[in-house]
Design a protein around this motif. Structure first.
Motif, PDB file in Angstrom:
ATOM      1  N   ASP A 226      -2.717  19.304   1.430  1.00  0.00           N
ATOM      2  CA  ASP A 226      -2.246  20.729   0.273  1.00  0.00           C
ATOM      3  C   ASP A 226      -0.732  21.324   0.391  1.00  0.00           C
ATOM      4  N   GLY A 227       0.009  19.647   0.188  1.00  0.00           N
ATOM      5  CA  GLY A 227       1.710  20.040  -0.339  1.00  0.00           C
ATOM      6  C   GLY A 227       2.409  19.181   1.271  1.00  0.00           C
TER       7      GLY A 227
ATOM      8  N   GLU B 109       2.111  17.862   5.430  1.00  0.00           N
ATOM      9  CA  GLU B 109       2.472  16.780   5.566  1.00  0.00           C
ATOM     10  C   GLU B 109       0.551  16.657   5.985  1.00  0.00           C
ATOM     11  N   GLN B 110      -0.050  17.657   6.674  1.00  0.00           N
ATOM     12  CA  GLN B 110      -1.612  17.373   7.242  1.00  0.00           C
ATOM     13  C   GLN B 110      -2.121  17.012   5.611  1.00  0.00           C
ATOM     14  N   ARG B 111      -3.023  15.858   6.863  1.00  0.00           N
ATOM     15  CA  ARG B 111      -3.638  15.264   5.659  1.00  0.00           C
ATOM     16  C   ARG B 111      -5.426  15.461   5.966  1.00  0.00           C
ATOM     17  N   PHE B 112      -6.475  15.532   5.578  1.00  0.00           N
ATOM     18  CA  PHE B 112      -7.547  14.902   6.021  1.00  0.00           C
ATOM     19  C   PHE B 112      -8.644  13.727   5.103  1.00  0.00           C
TER      20      PHE B 112
END
Length: 96
Positions: free
Chosen positions: A10-11, A13-16
């Motif tokens: 979502d822009g 640093e958290q990614r899935f």
């Protein structure tokens, strides 16, 4: 194994890692890895440099796996579902 593997963020640093329309055979001790080997590599090459993400949450349906921000997705761009008990690959996909 069928479906799509993609990275969502979502822009921040958290990614899935997301599996969509996912379906695979069921089996014991199934884990999800990211591998530095290209998608066309041999099964042995997949395990040379890989990162364990999680146990596989299910063999049918959409699912998400949180990615540590330190994982370099330029390097680890192949997703592998691996059966630990039998030391065998169930399937792989290139990240989209």
């Amino acid at each position: 194994m069928s479906g799509n593997a993609l990275v969502l963020n979502d822009g921040t640093e958290q990614r899935f890692l997301r599996f969509e329309d996912f379906e695979s055979d069921n089996g014991p001790d199934l884990d999800v890895y990211l591998s530095a080997a290209p998608p066309g590599a041999s099964s042995g090459e997949l395990t040379d440099d890989w990162i364990l993400l999680s146990e596989l949450r299910g063999n049918i349906g959409d699912q998400n796996y949180e990615l540590d921000p330190s994982i370099d997705l330029e390097r680890y761009s192949t997703v592998v579902v691996w059966c630990t008990r039998f030391n065998a690959e169930l399937g792989r996909a290139e990240l989209a």
